[in-house]
Design an enzyme around this catalytic site. Structure first.
Site: not given
Ligand code: F6R
Length: 612
Positions: A99-100, A508, A489, A492, A27, A607, A73, A2, A485
Protein backbone atom coordinates in the site's frame (compact mmCIF):
# COMPACT_ATOMS: atom_id res chain seq x y z
CA UNK A 1 -5.47 3.53 -0.59
CA UNK A 2 -5.14 -0.20 -0.88
CA UNK A 3 -6.01 -2.61 1.88
CA UNK A 4 -3.64 -5.30 3.01
CA UNK A 5 -4.25 -8.40 5.10
CA UNK A 6 -1.91 -11.12 6.30
CA UNK A 7 -2.46 -14.19 8.42
CA UNK A 8 -0.19 -16.76 10.04
CA UNK A 9 -1.36 -19.36 12.52
CA UNK A 10 -3.35 -22.56 12.82
CA UNK A 11 -6.62 -21.56 11.12
CA UNK A 12 -7.65 -21.70 7.51
CA UNK A 13 -6.09 -18.49 6.15
CA UNK A 14 -8.19 -18.09 3.00
CA UNK A 15 -11.58 -17.18 4.55
CA UNK A 16 -9.91 -14.88 7.07
CA UNK A 17 -8.07 -13.01 4.32
CA UNK A 18 -11.09 -12.80 1.99
CA UNK A 19 -13.34 -11.50 4.78
CA UNK A 20 -10.63 -9.04 5.80
CA UNK A 21 -10.28 -7.77 2.24
CA UNK A 22 -14.03 -7.20 2.04
CA UNK A 23 -13.83 -5.12 5.21
CA UNK A 24 -10.95 -3.13 3.71
CA UNK A 25 -12.54 -2.66 0.32
CA UNK A 26 -13.38 0.93 1.24
CA UNK A 27 -9.64 1.58 0.81
CA UNK A 28 -9.67 0.64 -2.87
CA UNK A 29 -11.50 -1.74 -5.16
CA UNK A 30 -9.68 -1.68 -8.49
CA UNK A 31 -8.39 -5.23 -8.14
CA UNK A 32 -7.86 -7.89 -5.49
CA UNK A 33 -5.49 -10.77 -4.97
CA UNK A 34 -4.28 -13.37 -2.55
CA UNK A 35 -1.15 -15.52 -2.09
CA UNK A 36 -1.20 -18.67 0.05
CA UNK A 37 1.64 -20.96 1.04
CA UNK A 38 1.16 -24.64 1.36
CA UNK A 39 4.35 -26.21 0.10
CA UNK A 40 3.94 -24.18 -3.04
CA UNK A 41 2.98 -20.55 -3.55
CA UNK A 42 -0.61 -20.26 -4.83
CA UNK A 43 -1.64 -16.88 -6.20
CA UNK A 44 -5.05 -15.71 -7.41
CA UNK A 45 -5.61 -12.15 -8.57
CA UNK A 46 -8.24 -10.33 -10.54
CA UNK A 47 -9.24 -6.84 -11.63
CA UNK A 48 -12.37 -5.59 -9.87
CA UNK A 49 -13.79 -6.21 -6.44
CA UNK A 50 -13.01 -9.01 -4.01
CA UNK A 51 -16.18 -10.75 -5.24
CA UNK A 52 -14.53 -11.02 -8.69
CA UNK A 53 -11.48 -12.61 -7.09
CA UNK A 54 -13.68 -15.15 -5.31
CA UNK A 55 -15.11 -16.22 -8.67
CA UNK A 56 -11.73 -17.29 -10.05
CA UNK A 57 -10.42 -19.05 -6.96
CA UNK A 58 -10.10 -22.81 -7.48
CA UNK A 59 -11.67 -24.66 -4.57
CA UNK A 60 -9.21 -27.14 -3.12
CA UNK A 61 -6.27 -24.85 -3.84
CA UNK A 62 -6.85 -22.56 -0.93
CA UNK A 63 -5.86 -24.82 1.93
CA UNK A 64 -3.16 -22.98 3.89
CA UNK A 65 -2.60 -21.41 7.24
CA UNK A 66 -0.38 -18.61 6.07
CA UNK A 67 -1.19 -16.05 3.40
CA UNK A 68 -1.49 -12.43 2.31
CA UNK A 69 -4.21 -10.51 0.45
CA UNK A 70 -4.62 -7.12 -1.15
CA UNK A 71 -7.37 -4.84 -2.44
CA UNK A 72 -6.01 -2.13 -4.71
CA UNK A 73 -6.49 1.56 -5.43
CA UNK A 74 -4.38 1.95 -8.52
CA UNK A 75 -1.42 4.33 -8.60
CA UNK A 76 1.22 2.87 -10.95
CA UNK A 77 -0.33 0.88 -13.75
CA UNK A 78 -3.93 0.56 -14.79
CA UNK A 79 -6.27 -1.59 -12.75
CA UNK A 80 -6.03 -4.93 -14.56
CA UNK A 81 -5.21 -8.54 -13.63
CA UNK A 82 -1.52 -8.09 -14.38
CA UNK A 83 -1.08 -5.14 -12.05
CA UNK A 84 -3.11 -6.68 -9.22
CA UNK A 85 -1.19 -7.65 -6.08
CA UNK A 86 0.39 -9.86 -4.77
CA UNK A 87 3.44 -9.56 -6.98
CA UNK A 88 6.04 -12.29 -7.15
CA UNK A 89 9.79 -11.93 -7.28
CA UNK A 90 11.70 -13.22 -10.30
CA UNK A 91 12.37 -16.61 -8.66
CA UNK A 92 8.77 -16.92 -7.53
CA UNK A 93 9.97 -17.39 -3.96
CA UNK A 94 8.69 -14.09 -2.59
CA UNK A 95 5.21 -12.60 -2.78
CA UNK A 96 4.52 -9.03 -1.70
CA UNK A 97 1.48 -6.85 -1.06
CA UNK A 98 1.98 -3.10 -0.90
CA UNK A 99 0.00 0.00 0.00
CA UNK A 100 1.68 3.25 -1.05
CA UNK A 101 4.07 4.53 -3.71
CA UNK A 102 7.76 3.84 -4.32
CA UNK A 103 8.85 7.15 -5.84
CA UNK A 104 12.31 6.08 -7.09
CA UNK A 105 11.07 2.83 -8.59
CA UNK A 106 12.11 3.63 -12.16
CA UNK A 107 15.84 4.01 -11.36
CA UNK A 108 15.74 0.80 -9.29
CA UNK A 109 13.89 -0.95 -12.11
CA UNK A 110 16.51 0.13 -14.60
CA UNK A 111 19.30 -1.21 -12.41
CA UNK A 112 17.48 -4.50 -11.79
CA UNK A 113 16.73 -4.87 -15.51
CA UNK A 114 20.46 -4.59 -16.21
CA UNK A 115 20.94 -7.47 -13.80
CA UNK A 116 18.51 -9.63 -15.75
CA UNK A 117 15.24 -9.02 -13.95
CA UNK A 118 12.17 -9.15 -16.16
CA UNK A 119 9.01 -7.38 -15.08
CA UNK A 120 5.50 -8.62 -15.70
CA UNK A 121 3.52 -5.61 -14.47
CA UNK A 122 3.65 -1.82 -14.60
CA UNK A 123 3.80 -1.49 -10.84
CA UNK A 124 6.36 -0.03 -8.47
CA UNK A 125 5.52 -2.95 -6.16
CA UNK A 126 7.02 -5.57 -8.46
CA UNK A 127 10.21 -3.53 -8.49
CA UNK A 128 10.32 -3.57 -4.69
CA UNK A 129 9.87 -7.34 -4.34
CA UNK A 130 12.66 -7.90 -6.85
CA UNK A 131 14.90 -5.45 -5.05
CA UNK A 132 14.33 -7.44 -1.86
CA UNK A 133 15.18 -10.66 -3.69
CA UNK A 134 18.31 -9.11 -5.19
CA UNK A 135 19.48 -7.93 -1.75
CA UNK A 136 18.75 -11.36 -0.31
CA UNK A 137 20.87 -12.96 -3.02
CA UNK A 138 23.77 -10.56 -3.09
CA UNK A 139 24.02 -10.11 0.68
CA UNK A 140 23.22 -13.78 1.37
CA UNK A 141 21.00 -12.67 4.19
CA UNK A 142 17.66 -13.44 5.81
CA UNK A 143 14.43 -12.11 4.34
CA UNK A 144 13.83 -9.63 7.15
CA UNK A 145 17.32 -8.20 6.82
CA UNK A 146 16.90 -7.98 3.05
CA UNK A 147 13.59 -6.14 3.55
CA UNK A 148 15.31 -3.70 5.88
CA UNK A 149 18.21 -3.06 3.50
CA UNK A 150 15.91 -2.71 0.49
CA UNK A 151 13.59 -0.30 2.28
CA UNK A 152 16.56 1.88 3.14
CA UNK A 153 17.11 2.27 -0.59
CA UNK A 154 13.60 3.26 -1.54
CA UNK A 155 11.97 6.67 -1.38
CA UNK A 156 8.24 6.82 -0.84
CA UNK A 157 5.43 5.54 1.30
CA UNK A 158 4.56 1.96 1.98
CA UNK A 159 2.99 -0.69 4.09
CA UNK A 160 4.14 -4.09 2.87
CA UNK A 161 3.87 -7.73 3.83
CA UNK A 162 6.20 -10.30 2.32
CA UNK A 163 5.60 -14.03 2.13
CA UNK A 164 8.55 -16.37 1.55
CA UNK A 165 8.06 -19.78 -0.08
CA UNK A 166 11.22 -21.01 1.63
CA UNK A 167 9.98 -20.07 5.08
CA UNK A 168 6.31 -20.91 5.59
CA UNK A 169 6.58 -20.07 9.28
CA UNK A 170 7.18 -16.35 8.95
CA UNK A 171 5.73 -13.11 7.59
CA UNK A 172 7.72 -9.89 7.31
CA UNK A 173 5.83 -6.60 7.43
CA UNK A 174 6.99 -2.97 7.30
CA UNK A 175 5.56 0.51 7.13
CA UNK A 176 6.38 4.12 6.33
CA UNK A 177 3.55 6.57 5.82
CA UNK A 178 0.85 3.91 5.44
CA UNK A 179 -0.91 2.35 8.39
CA UNK A 180 -0.40 -1.17 9.70
CA UNK A 181 -1.84 -3.03 12.67
CA UNK A 182 -0.78 -6.43 13.97
CA UNK A 183 -3.46 -8.44 15.77
CA UNK A 184 -2.18 -10.86 18.40
CA UNK A 185 -4.37 -13.93 18.70
CA UNK A 186 -4.06 -16.98 20.98
CA UNK A 187 -1.83 -18.88 18.60
CA UNK A 188 -1.91 -16.74 15.51
CA UNK A 189 -1.23 -13.27 14.11
CA UNK A 190 -3.21 -11.01 11.82
CA UNK A 191 -1.80 -8.07 9.87
CA UNK A 192 -4.00 -5.41 8.31
CA UNK A 193 -4.24 -1.79 7.17
CA UNK A 194 -6.75 -1.17 9.93
CA UNK A 195 -8.27 -3.21 12.70
CA UNK A 196 -11.50 -4.14 10.91
CA UNK A 197 -10.24 -7.51 9.58
CA UNK A 198 -8.84 -8.32 13.04
CA UNK A 199 -11.58 -7.41 15.53
CA UNK A 200 -13.47 -10.65 14.99
CA UNK A 201 -10.52 -12.72 16.20
CA UNK A 202 -8.71 -10.63 18.79
CA UNK A 203 -8.87 -7.26 20.52
CA UNK A 204 -5.13 -7.21 21.25
CA UNK A 205 -3.17 -5.22 18.72
CA UNK A 206 0.16 -3.54 18.19
CA UNK A 207 0.46 -0.54 15.87
CA UNK A 208 3.63 -0.46 13.83
CA UNK A 209 5.27 2.97 13.74
CA UNK A 210 6.73 4.62 10.68
CA UNK A 211 10.05 3.21 9.52
CA UNK A 212 9.58 -0.02 11.44
CA UNK A 213 9.39 -3.62 10.34
CA UNK A 214 8.05 -6.69 12.08
CA UNK A 215 9.03 -10.32 11.85
CA UNK A 216 6.06 -12.48 12.76
CA UNK A 217 6.63 -16.16 13.46
CA UNK A 218 4.31 -19.11 13.54
CA UNK A 219 5.71 -20.16 16.95
CA UNK A 220 3.86 -17.24 18.55
CA UNK A 221 6.76 -14.80 18.71
CA UNK A 222 7.22 -11.51 16.93
CA UNK A 223 9.82 -8.81 16.95
CA UNK A 224 9.83 -5.19 15.81
CA UNK A 225 12.88 -3.22 14.71
CA UNK A 226 13.40 0.16 13.09
CA UNK A 227 14.75 0.34 9.57
CA UNK A 228 17.92 1.55 11.28
CA UNK A 229 17.98 -1.89 12.98
CA UNK A 230 17.15 -0.83 16.54
CA UNK A 231 14.91 -3.21 18.47
CA UNK A 232 11.56 -1.74 19.59
CA UNK A 233 8.85 -2.90 21.89
CA UNK A 234 5.31 -1.58 21.64
CA UNK A 235 2.65 -1.89 24.29
CA UNK A 236 -0.25 -4.13 23.28
CA UNK A 237 -3.36 -2.01 22.88
CA UNK A 238 -7.01 -3.04 23.24
CA UNK A 239 -9.35 -2.38 20.34
CA UNK A 240 -12.28 -0.33 21.53
CA UNK A 241 -14.89 -0.84 18.84
CA UNK A 242 -17.13 -3.86 18.37
CA UNK A 243 -17.82 -6.05 15.36
CA UNK A 244 -21.30 -4.48 15.05
CA UNK A 245 -19.72 -1.09 14.46
CA UNK A 246 -18.23 -2.31 11.18
CA UNK A 247 -21.32 -4.15 9.94
CA UNK A 248 -24.33 -2.68 8.19
CA UNK A 249 -26.78 -3.42 11.00
CA UNK A 250 -29.88 -3.76 8.80
CA UNK A 251 -29.11 -0.76 6.58
CA UNK A 252 -28.70 -1.26 2.87
CA UNK A 253 -25.49 0.74 2.76
CA UNK A 254 -22.83 1.91 5.19
CA UNK A 255 -23.40 5.49 4.07
CA UNK A 256 -27.06 5.39 5.09
CA UNK A 257 -26.21 3.68 8.37
CA UNK A 258 -23.61 6.35 9.08
CA UNK A 259 -26.02 9.19 8.25
CA UNK A 260 -28.48 7.69 10.73
CA UNK A 261 -25.75 7.18 13.32
CA UNK A 262 -25.09 10.92 13.55
CA UNK A 263 -27.20 11.62 16.64
CA UNK A 264 -25.35 8.94 18.59
CA UNK A 265 -21.98 9.88 17.08
CA UNK A 266 -22.43 13.49 18.21
CA UNK A 267 -23.48 12.35 21.68
CA UNK A 268 -20.33 10.23 21.85
CA UNK A 269 -18.21 13.14 20.63
CA UNK A 270 -19.61 15.42 23.35
CA UNK A 271 -19.81 12.89 26.19
CA UNK A 272 -17.76 13.90 29.23
CA UNK A 273 -16.50 16.99 27.47
CA UNK A 274 -19.20 19.49 28.42
CA UNK A 275 -21.97 20.12 30.87
CA UNK A 276 -24.63 22.65 29.99
CA UNK A 277 -26.18 23.08 33.43
CA UNK A 278 -22.79 23.60 35.06
CA UNK A 279 -21.50 25.60 32.11
CA UNK A 280 -18.19 23.80 31.60
CA UNK A 281 -16.25 22.39 28.66
CA UNK A 282 -13.33 20.04 29.20
CA UNK A 283 -11.31 18.99 26.20
CA UNK A 284 -8.34 17.07 27.61
CA UNK A 285 -6.10 17.85 24.65
CA UNK A 286 -6.87 21.56 24.85
CA UNK A 287 -6.39 21.81 28.61
CA UNK A 288 -2.94 20.26 28.35
CA UNK A 289 -1.68 23.16 26.21
CA UNK A 290 -4.17 25.84 27.20
CA UNK A 291 -1.61 28.59 27.84
CA UNK A 292 0.05 28.14 24.49
CA UNK A 293 -3.29 27.88 22.74
CA UNK A 294 -4.67 30.92 24.56
CA UNK A 295 -1.60 32.89 23.49
CA UNK A 296 -1.73 31.77 19.87
CA UNK A 297 -1.51 34.66 17.42
CA UNK A 298 -3.72 32.76 15.03
CA UNK A 299 -5.01 29.33 14.16
CA UNK A 300 -4.31 27.59 10.89
CA UNK A 301 -6.74 24.81 10.08
CA UNK A 302 -5.45 22.29 7.58
CA UNK A 303 -7.29 19.33 6.07
CA UNK A 304 -8.62 17.84 2.83
CA UNK A 305 -12.06 17.23 1.34
CA UNK A 306 -14.91 16.99 3.78
CA UNK A 307 -12.57 17.59 6.70
CA UNK A 308 -11.54 20.86 5.05
CA UNK A 309 -15.21 21.85 4.89
CA UNK A 310 -15.59 21.25 8.60
CA UNK A 311 -12.41 23.31 9.04
CA UNK A 312 -14.14 26.23 7.32
CA UNK A 313 -16.97 25.97 9.82
CA UNK A 314 -14.28 25.88 12.53
CA UNK A 315 -12.94 29.18 11.18
CA UNK A 316 -16.35 30.81 11.47
CA UNK A 317 -16.82 29.40 14.97
CA UNK A 318 -13.43 30.34 16.40
CA UNK A 319 -13.39 33.83 14.90
CA UNK A 320 -17.01 34.43 15.87
CA UNK A 321 -16.79 33.18 19.44
CA UNK A 322 -13.16 33.48 20.53
CA UNK A 323 -12.16 36.43 18.31
CA UNK A 324 -8.85 34.89 17.17
CA UNK A 325 -7.85 34.99 13.49
CA UNK A 326 -8.14 31.67 11.69
CA UNK A 327 -6.89 30.60 8.27
CA UNK A 328 -8.10 27.45 6.57
CA UNK A 329 -5.73 25.74 4.17
CA UNK A 330 -5.99 22.77 1.87
CA UNK A 331 -3.24 20.55 3.28
CA UNK A 332 -1.89 19.84 -0.21
CA UNK A 333 -1.46 23.55 -0.95
CA UNK A 334 -0.21 24.50 2.48
CA UNK A 335 2.59 21.96 2.31
CA UNK A 336 3.99 23.15 -0.99
CA UNK A 337 3.56 26.91 -1.00
CA UNK A 338 6.15 27.94 1.60
CA UNK A 339 3.60 29.41 4.05
CA UNK A 340 4.52 31.70 6.91
CA UNK A 341 4.22 29.72 10.14
CA UNK A 342 5.86 30.37 13.46
CA UNK A 343 5.99 29.12 17.02
CA UNK A 344 3.03 31.31 18.06
CA UNK A 345 0.72 29.55 15.58
CA UNK A 346 -1.55 26.68 16.45
CA UNK A 347 -2.25 24.35 13.54
CA UNK A 348 -5.47 22.35 13.79
CA UNK A 349 -5.22 19.29 11.54
CA UNK A 350 -8.54 17.58 10.84
CA UNK A 351 -8.80 14.07 9.44
CA UNK A 352 -11.29 11.24 9.74
CA UNK A 353 -8.79 8.54 8.85
CA UNK A 354 -5.81 10.20 10.48
CA UNK A 355 -3.75 8.84 7.58
CA UNK A 356 -4.23 11.39 4.79
CA UNK A 357 -0.78 11.91 3.29
CA UNK A 358 -1.31 15.58 2.40
CA UNK A 359 -2.46 16.41 5.92
CA UNK A 360 0.43 14.47 7.43
CA UNK A 361 2.87 16.39 5.23
CA UNK A 362 1.30 19.69 6.34
CA UNK A 363 1.71 18.65 9.97
CA UNK A 364 5.36 17.81 9.43
CA UNK A 365 5.93 21.28 7.99
CA UNK A 366 4.09 22.94 10.88
CA UNK A 367 6.16 20.98 13.38
CA UNK A 368 9.39 21.89 11.61
CA UNK A 369 8.43 25.56 12.00
CA UNK A 370 7.71 25.04 15.73
CA UNK A 371 3.94 25.51 15.59
CA UNK A 372 1.78 23.55 18.01
CA UNK A 373 -0.23 20.89 16.17
CA UNK A 374 -3.69 19.95 17.43
CA UNK A 375 -5.13 16.89 15.71
CA UNK A 376 -8.83 16.15 15.33
CA UNK A 377 -9.07 12.54 14.15
CA UNK A 378 -11.58 9.75 14.20
CA UNK A 379 -9.37 6.69 13.90
CA UNK A 380 -7.78 5.90 17.23
CA UNK A 381 -4.03 5.42 17.08
CA UNK A 382 -3.84 6.78 13.52
CA UNK A 383 -0.68 8.49 12.25
CA UNK A 384 -2.07 12.05 12.58
CA UNK A 385 -3.31 11.34 16.10
CA UNK A 386 0.11 10.08 17.05
CA UNK A 387 2.17 12.77 15.39
CA UNK A 388 0.14 15.73 16.72
CA UNK A 389 1.29 17.43 19.95
CA UNK A 390 -2.24 17.39 21.32
CA UNK A 391 -5.70 16.66 20.07
CA UNK A 392 -9.14 15.17 20.45
CA UNK A 393 -10.77 12.11 18.95
CA UNK A 394 -14.17 12.57 17.35
CA UNK A 395 -15.38 9.17 18.62
CA UNK A 396 -17.73 8.80 15.65
CA UNK A 397 -16.99 5.07 15.44
CA UNK A 398 -15.71 3.42 12.25
CA UNK A 399 -16.79 5.29 9.11
CA UNK A 400 -16.77 2.81 6.24
CA UNK A 401 -18.83 4.46 3.50
CA UNK A 402 -16.32 6.28 1.31
CA UNK A 403 -18.39 9.47 1.45
CA UNK A 404 -17.78 11.05 4.81
CA UNK A 405 -20.90 11.84 6.87
CA UNK A 406 -20.75 11.28 10.61
CA UNK A 407 -17.08 12.26 10.64
CA UNK A 408 -18.11 15.69 9.35
CA UNK A 409 -20.75 16.29 12.02
CA UNK A 410 -18.54 15.08 14.86
CA UNK A 411 -15.64 17.22 13.64
CA UNK A 412 -17.95 20.25 13.74
CA UNK A 413 -19.14 19.27 17.22
CA UNK A 414 -15.55 19.23 18.45
CA UNK A 415 -14.69 22.50 16.71
CA UNK A 416 -17.70 24.04 18.45
CA UNK A 417 -16.37 22.89 21.82
CA UNK A 418 -12.89 24.20 21.00
CA UNK A 419 -14.30 27.59 20.00
CA UNK A 420 -16.49 27.76 23.10
CA UNK A 421 -13.72 26.74 25.49
CA UNK A 422 -11.39 29.31 23.94
CA UNK A 423 -14.10 31.94 24.16
CA UNK A 424 -14.58 31.06 27.82
CA UNK A 425 -10.84 31.31 28.54
CA UNK A 426 -10.57 34.60 26.67
CA UNK A 427 -13.73 36.02 28.20
CA UNK A 428 -15.27 36.71 24.81
CA UNK A 429 -18.56 34.99 25.63
CA UNK A 430 -21.04 35.71 28.40
CA UNK A 431 -21.67 32.77 30.74
CA UNK A 432 -25.40 32.89 29.99
CA UNK A 433 -24.76 32.69 26.23
CA UNK A 434 -22.26 29.86 26.71
CA UNK A 435 -24.87 27.86 28.66
CA UNK A 436 -27.51 28.58 26.04
CA UNK A 437 -25.27 27.21 23.29
CA UNK A 438 -24.27 24.19 25.33
CA UNK A 439 -27.92 23.37 26.07
CA UNK A 440 -28.67 23.67 22.39
CA UNK A 441 -25.67 21.48 21.52
CA UNK A 442 -27.12 18.82 23.82
CA UNK A 443 -30.38 19.08 21.87
CA UNK A 444 -28.75 18.66 18.48
CA UNK A 445 -28.87 14.82 18.39
CA UNK A 446 -32.65 14.94 18.99
CA UNK A 447 -33.07 17.58 16.28
CA UNK A 448 -31.06 15.47 13.83
CA UNK A 449 -33.39 12.56 14.63
CA UNK A 450 -36.30 14.85 13.74
CA UNK A 451 -34.54 15.80 10.50
CA UNK A 452 -33.98 12.14 9.60
CA UNK A 453 -37.78 11.71 9.58
CA UNK A 454 -37.74 13.76 6.36
CA UNK A 455 -36.01 10.89 4.56
CA UNK A 456 -39.07 9.78 2.54
CA UNK A 457 -39.82 13.34 1.44
CA UNK A 458 -36.20 13.87 0.37
CA UNK A 459 -36.32 10.61 -1.59
CA UNK A 460 -39.28 12.01 -3.55
CA UNK A 461 -37.29 15.15 -4.40
CA UNK A 462 -34.36 12.93 -5.40
CA UNK A 463 -36.59 11.04 -7.84
CA UNK A 464 -37.53 14.30 -9.58
CA UNK A 465 -33.92 15.46 -10.05
CA UNK A 466 -32.03 12.18 -10.41
CA UNK A 467 -31.35 12.82 -14.11
CA UNK A 468 -30.08 16.38 -13.70
CA UNK A 469 -26.59 16.91 -15.08
CA UNK A 470 -25.67 19.84 -12.82
CA UNK A 471 -26.60 21.07 -9.37
CA UNK A 472 -25.83 24.31 -7.57
CA UNK A 473 -25.70 24.52 -3.76
CA UNK A 474 -25.91 27.97 -2.19
CA UNK A 475 -25.59 29.13 1.39
CA UNK A 476 -24.38 32.10 3.38
CA UNK A 477 -22.36 32.36 6.58
CA UNK A 478 -22.27 29.08 8.47
CA UNK A 479 -24.25 27.49 5.66
CA UNK A 480 -21.67 28.29 2.98
CA UNK A 481 -19.33 25.40 3.93
CA UNK A 482 -22.43 23.20 4.15
CA UNK A 483 -23.21 24.12 0.52
CA UNK A 484 -19.68 23.03 -0.43
CA UNK A 485 -20.10 19.78 1.46
CA UNK A 486 -23.55 19.10 -0.04
CA UNK A 487 -22.12 19.55 -3.54
CA UNK A 488 -19.15 17.29 -2.76
CA UNK A 489 -21.47 14.56 -1.44
CA UNK A 490 -23.56 14.66 -4.61
CA UNK A 491 -20.69 14.64 -7.08
CA UNK A 492 -18.65 11.94 -5.42
CA UNK A 493 -21.41 9.36 -5.16
CA UNK A 494 -23.80 10.18 -8.02
CA UNK A 495 -21.26 11.56 -10.56
CA UNK A 496 -23.50 14.59 -11.17
CA UNK A 497 -21.52 17.78 -11.53
CA UNK A 498 -22.29 20.02 -8.55
CA UNK A 499 -20.87 23.23 -7.19
CA UNK A 500 -21.19 24.92 -3.84
CA UNK A 501 -21.06 28.71 -3.66
CA UNK A 502 -21.67 31.49 -1.19
CA UNK A 503 -25.21 32.52 -2.17
CA UNK A 504 -24.20 36.12 -2.81
CA UNK A 505 -21.32 35.10 -5.09
CA UNK A 506 -23.78 33.56 -7.51
CA UNK A 507 -24.33 36.88 -9.23
CA UNK A 508 -20.59 37.11 -9.96
CA UNK A 509 -20.61 34.21 -12.40
CA UNK A 510 -22.55 31.03 -11.66
CA UNK A 511 -25.83 32.81 -12.31
CA UNK A 512 -25.01 32.36 -16.01
CA UNK A 513 -25.62 28.63 -15.54
CA UNK A 514 -29.16 29.02 -14.34
CA UNK A 515 -32.02 27.95 -16.55
CA UNK A 516 -35.06 25.72 -16.16
CA UNK A 517 -32.83 22.62 -16.03
CA UNK A 518 -30.69 23.74 -13.12
CA UNK A 519 -31.69 22.54 -9.64
CA UNK A 520 -30.44 24.97 -7.00
CA UNK A 521 -30.31 23.84 -3.39
CA UNK A 522 -30.58 26.80 -1.03
CA UNK A 523 -29.54 26.53 2.59
CA UNK A 524 -31.79 29.21 3.92
CA UNK A 525 -32.00 28.70 7.66
CA UNK A 526 -29.97 31.78 8.56
CA UNK A 527 -31.48 34.21 11.01
CA UNK A 528 -28.90 36.79 9.94
CA UNK A 529 -28.91 37.91 6.32
CA UNK A 530 -32.29 36.22 5.79
CA UNK A 531 -33.55 39.01 3.55
CA UNK A 532 -30.41 38.76 1.45
CA UNK A 533 -30.99 35.05 0.89
CA UNK A 534 -34.57 35.79 -0.10
CA UNK A 535 -33.15 38.09 -2.77
CA UNK A 536 -30.78 35.35 -3.98
CA UNK A 537 -33.71 32.94 -4.21
CA UNK A 538 -35.64 35.55 -6.21
CA UNK A 539 -32.72 35.88 -8.59
CA UNK A 540 -32.75 32.15 -9.31
CA UNK A 541 -36.53 32.06 -9.60
CA UNK A 542 -36.46 34.93 -12.13
CA UNK A 543 -34.23 32.76 -14.33
CA UNK A 544 -36.48 29.72 -13.98
CA UNK A 545 -34.03 27.68 -11.89
CA UNK A 546 -35.59 24.89 -9.83
CA UNK A 547 -35.37 25.75 -6.15
CA UNK A 548 -34.99 23.19 -3.38
CA UNK A 549 -34.86 25.15 -0.13
CA UNK A 550 -33.80 23.94 3.29
CA UNK A 551 -35.72 26.25 5.62
CA UNK A 552 -37.00 26.58 9.16
CA UNK A 553 -40.64 25.92 9.99
CA UNK A 554 -41.00 29.58 10.84
CA UNK A 555 -39.91 30.66 7.35
CA UNK A 556 -42.42 32.89 5.65
CA UNK A 557 -40.99 34.08 2.34
CA UNK A 558 -38.77 31.39 0.83
CA UNK A 559 -41.43 28.69 1.15
CA UNK A 560 -43.52 30.78 -1.27
CA UNK A 561 -40.75 30.96 -3.85
CA UNK A 562 -39.30 27.46 -3.71
CA UNK A 563 -40.33 24.48 -5.83
CA UNK A 564 -39.59 22.16 -2.92
CA UNK A 565 -39.05 22.88 0.73
CA UNK A 566 -37.32 20.81 3.37
CA UNK A 567 -38.28 22.08 6.82
CA UNK A 568 -35.65 21.43 9.45
CA UNK A 569 -35.78 22.16 13.20
CA UNK A 570 -34.58 25.56 14.36
CA UNK A 571 -31.38 25.94 16.29
CA UNK A 572 -28.68 28.47 17.16
CA UNK A 573 -27.26 29.80 13.90
CA UNK A 574 -23.73 28.70 14.81
CA UNK A 575 -24.97 25.12 15.22
CA UNK A 576 -27.08 25.06 12.07
CA UNK A 577 -24.55 23.13 9.89
CA UNK A 578 -25.10 20.12 12.16
CA UNK A 579 -28.74 20.08 11.04
CA UNK A 580 -28.66 21.46 7.50
CA UNK A 581 -26.08 18.96 6.27
CA UNK A 582 -28.38 16.01 7.02
CA UNK A 583 -30.96 16.59 4.21
CA UNK A 584 -28.07 17.16 1.78
CA UNK A 585 -26.47 13.85 2.72
CA UNK A 586 -29.82 12.11 2.23
CA UNK A 587 -30.47 13.88 -1.08
CA UNK A 588 -27.08 12.79 -2.44
CA UNK A 589 -27.61 9.25 -1.16
CA UNK A 590 -31.05 8.83 -2.77
CA UNK A 591 -30.04 10.40 -6.08
CA UNK A 592 -27.02 8.09 -6.26
CA UNK A 593 -29.12 5.01 -5.47
CA UNK A 594 -31.77 6.01 -8.04
CA UNK A 595 -28.99 6.35 -10.64
CA UNK A 596 -27.76 2.85 -9.79
CA UNK A 597 -24.45 4.02 -8.31
CA UNK A 598 -22.46 2.17 -5.69
CA UNK A 599 -22.67 4.71 -2.87
CA UNK A 600 -20.30 2.96 -0.52
CA UNK A 601 -17.61 2.47 -3.12
CA UNK A 602 -17.84 5.29 -5.67
CA UNK A 603 -15.63 5.00 -8.73
CA UNK A 604 -12.02 6.20 -8.55
CA UNK A 605 -12.22 6.97 -4.84
CA UNK A 606 -10.83 5.39 -1.71
CA UNK A 607 -11.56 6.13 1.89
CA UNK A 608 -8.07 6.78 3.06
CA UNK A 609 -5.81 8.76 0.75
CA UNK A 610 -2.30 7.82 1.79
CA UNK A 611 -0.55 9.18 -1.30
CA UNK A 612 0.24 12.86 -1.92
C1 F6R B 1 -15.47 13.06 1.05
C2 F6R B 1 -14.33 12.42 1.65
C3 F6R B 1 -12.97 12.98 1.39
C4 F6R B 1 -12.19 13.06 2.71
C5 F6R B 1 -10.76 13.50 2.45
C6 F6R B 1 -9.98 13.64 3.73
O1 F6R B 1 -16.64 12.42 1.40
O2 F6R B 1 -14.46 11.47 2.36
O3 F6R B 1 -13.05 14.23 0.78
O4 F6R B 1 -12.85 13.95 3.56
O5 F6R B 1 -10.11 12.55 1.64
O6 F6R B 1 -9.94 12.46 4.45
P1 F6R B 1 -9.60 12.44 5.98
O7 F6R B 1 -10.67 13.16 6.71
O8 F6R B 1 -9.55 10.99 6.33
O9 F6R B 1 -8.28 13.11 6.13
Amino acid sequence: MCGIVGYIGTRDAFPIIIKGLKRLEYRGYDSAGIALLNGDMTVFKKAGKVSELEKIVIPGETIANIGIGHTRWATHGEPNDRNAHPHLSQSGNLAIIHNGIIENYSSIKEELSKRGYVFHSDTDTEVLVNLIEEVQKTEKTTLDNAVRIALNEVVGAYAIVVLNKNNPDQLVAARKGSPMVIGIGEDDFFIASDASPIIEYTKNVVYLDDQEYAVINRNGTYSIRTLGNVEKSHAIQKLEFSLEAIEKGGFEHFMLKEIYEQPKAIEDALRGRMNASQGWIKLGGLNEFINRIDNAGRFIVTACGTSWHSGLIGEYLIEDLARVPVEVEYASEFRYRNPIINEKDVVIAISQSGETADTLAAIELAKERQALVYGICNVIGSSIARTSHAGSYTHAGPEIGVASTKAFSTQISLLTLIALQLAQVKGTIATSKLREILYELENIPRKIEETLLLDAQIKEIAAIYKDATNFLYLGRGYNFPVALEGALKLKEISYIHAEGYPAAEMKHGPIALIDENMPVVFLATNQSAYEKIVSNVQEVKARKGKIIAVIHKSDTQIRELADHIIEVPETEEILSPLITIVPLQLLAYHIAILRGCNVDQPRNLAKSVTVE
